[in-house]
Every structure is written in structure tokens, then in C-alpha cells.
Design an enzyme around this catalytic site. Structure first.
Site, short mmCIF file in Angstrom:
data_model
loop_
_atom_site.label_atom_id
_atom_site.label_comp_id
_atom_site.label_asym_id
_atom_site.label_seq_id
_atom_site.Cartn_x
_atom_site.Cartn_y
_atom_site.Cartn_z
N LYS A 123 94.11 -19.04 -59.31
CA LYS A 123 94.17 -19.17 -57.85
C LYS A 123 95.23 -20.19 -57.50
CE LYS A 123 90.77 -21.17 -55.41
NZ LYS A 123 91.48 -22.31 -54.76
N SER A 169 88.61 -28.87 -57.32
CA SER A 169 87.62 -29.75 -56.67
C SER A 169 86.98 -30.70 -57.67
CB SER A 169 86.52 -28.90 -56.00
OG SER A 169 86.03 -27.92 -56.90
N GLU A 208 90.00 -20.37 -46.26
CA GLU A 208 89.21 -21.59 -46.09
C GLU A 208 89.42 -22.17 -44.70
OE1 GLU A 208 88.41 -25.99 -48.11
OE2 GLU A 208 89.67 -24.53 -49.15
#
Length: 266
Positions: free
Chosen positions: A112, A46, A181
Site C-alpha cells: 500500500k 501505524s 481515509e
């Protein structure tokens, strides 16, 4: 807070005690997360959006991730550091091993990656070689162009069935955690109950074992002007950034965040 390890997170799940995850990209915010009692710091790709100003996470490189992981490592004391493998850095098993080695040597405790059962061999080989893996399911931002935008995943029964199957396959392959998510709360709750490993949610209701937010989101900062439904501004009404992070941690642990207004239904 004692040093957080995978054993800590597993015990949290077994005891029904929720834990908090926030993103951080530098030493100062890593320290602030420690002070607030955050168990897991996510060095997220992000950063491509909130730090670099891109319109997606796709331009982020392994070198970018390694740099910010090193920064976080220097400011961290107790939290477990999870680092994202960026776009196309794990398209093959060999790439996954090489990219993960770079991030682990930079200071990560876990990597991840985004994707379903097709990642099982990579997860298996990483785990065998001492690299814990968090598998990211549901809305996977790196595949936003395939998904046709940032959309809730798992509302259709076929999608829900695939998510259940992927979660089971990845756990069996050795994944140490799952991240869900933007999936319906009911489906997230079902998956959380069906697996033995901790499940982290974002836009997935409050029945998961943990919650994650991007640091900039929980502080009410946005350059796009758009606020996702699953985001809450924890700085509002607080006296400091430190208080805001602490408020997020407390809200996760007492189950008051996320509320229905931050979640999605089928």
C-alpha cells in the site's frame, strides 16, 4: 475460511458482500485475526505510533516493515497480507520497486502506498512485475506536515474533484484496491460506485466495500488519550480480545459499523 486472494476481494465487491481489514504487527494477533474471519491483515506503518511510540508514521523504515511483515506471515493462515510502504520509500519508481520487493519477500501479498495520480507510473510498473498495489487516498498520514494536521479531505469541491480524478487514474494504472481515509461519506460512496476495484474505508462512511481499523483502536487502547471520530471500542462489553475482533468483523459485514457517529459529512 479459504485462503483470501485478490480474486476473493473482487468477488466480494461484485456480490455486494463487505469484508474486514485490521492491522496486525505480530504472529499472535495475525492468528487472532484469522480466527475472527478477517479477510485482509494490514501491516501498517501505524506501528510507528502504536508500537514505537512516535508521534507520526514518518520514522518507520522499510526494515521495520519487513520485520513485522515476517512476524505476521508466520502467524497467518488464510488472510491476504497487505504491507505499507513507509515514508520516502517510494519517492521514485526505482525506490518503489526495491522497497516493494523487500516487503513481498518478507511475506506480503500486496503493498500500500499513499498518494494520487503522481504514483501512476510506480503502480503500473509494480503491477507489471507481479506486485499488487493498494492506493491510499484522502487523509494520507505520511504527508501530515503538508496537510497541516490530521484533517478530513475532500470537503471542498476542488479537493473532491481531485480525489475522483486520482481514484480513476490509479485504477487505470493497475491499482488492485483503493483505501479512502477521512473523506465525506457521500464522496466515498460515489468513488466506490465509480471504480471496479474494491474500496476500503476508514472514516469514510459505510458505503465502501470494506472497513479497516488499527487493532489497538478497536481494542480501546491509546497512549495519546485521543480517540478519532471513526474509531469504536469493540472490546467494551466483550469477554476477550478474540470476541472483540469477531464483533468488529460482524459489524462490518452487517453494515452496522461505521455508523453516522463514526463518519464525516461534506
Amino acid at each position: 475460511m479459504p485462503e483470501v486472494t485478490l480474486t476473493t476481494l473482487q468477488k466480494r465487491k461484485q456480490d455486494g458482500e463487505k469484508f474486514a481489514v485490521v492491522t496486525s504487527y505480530d504472529a499472535t494477533f495475525a492468528h487472532a485475526a484469522n480466527q475472527a474471519g478477517v479477510e485482509v491483515i494490514l501491516v501498517g506503518d501505524s506501528l510507528g505510533m502504536v508500537l514505537q511510540g512516535n508521534d507520526s508514521t514518518l520514522p518507520v523504515s522499510v526494515a521495520d516493515m519487513a520485520y513485522h511483515t515476517r512476524c505476521v506471515k508466520r502467524g497467518n493462515r488464510d488472510a491476504l497480507i497487505m504491507a505499507d510502504l513507509p515514508f520516502m520509500a517510494y519517492a521514485t519508481v526505482e525506490q518503489a520497486l526495491q522497497s516493494s520487493a523487500t516487503l513481498m519477500q518478507a511475506g506480503a501479498h500486496m503493498v500500500k502506498l499513499e498518494g494520487g495520480a503522481w504514483l501512476c507510473e510506480s503502480v503500473r510498473q509494480l503491477t507489471e512485475r507481479g506486485v499488487p498495489v493498494c492506493a491510499h487516498l484522502g487523509l494520507t498520514p505520511q504527508t501530515v506536515n503538508v496537510l497541516g494536521g490530521y484533517k478530513v479531505q475532500g470537503r471542498a469541491e476542488a479537493q473532491a474533484r481531485q480525489l475522483r480524478a486520482d481514484a480513476t487514474a490509479l485504477e487505470q494504472a493497475g491499482a488492485a484496491c483503493l483505501l479512502l481515509e477521512c473523506v465525506p461519506s457521500e464522496l466515498a460512496a460515489e468513488i466506490t460506485q465509480s471504480v471496479k476495484i474494491p474500496v476500503i474505508g476508514i472514516g469514510a462512511g459505510n458505503a465502501t466495500d470494506a472497513q479497516v481499523l488499527v487493532m489497538h483502536d478497536l481494542l480501546g487502547l491509546s497512549i495519546s488519550g485521543r480517540t478519532p471520530k471513526f474509531v469504536k471500542n469493540f472490546l467494551a462489553g466483550q469477554n476477550s480480545i478474540q470476541d472483540a475482533i469477531t464483533a468488529f468483523v460482524q459489524a462490518v459485514k452487517d453494515g452496522s459499523f461505521p455508523g453516522p457517529e463514526h463518519s464525516f459529512s461534506a
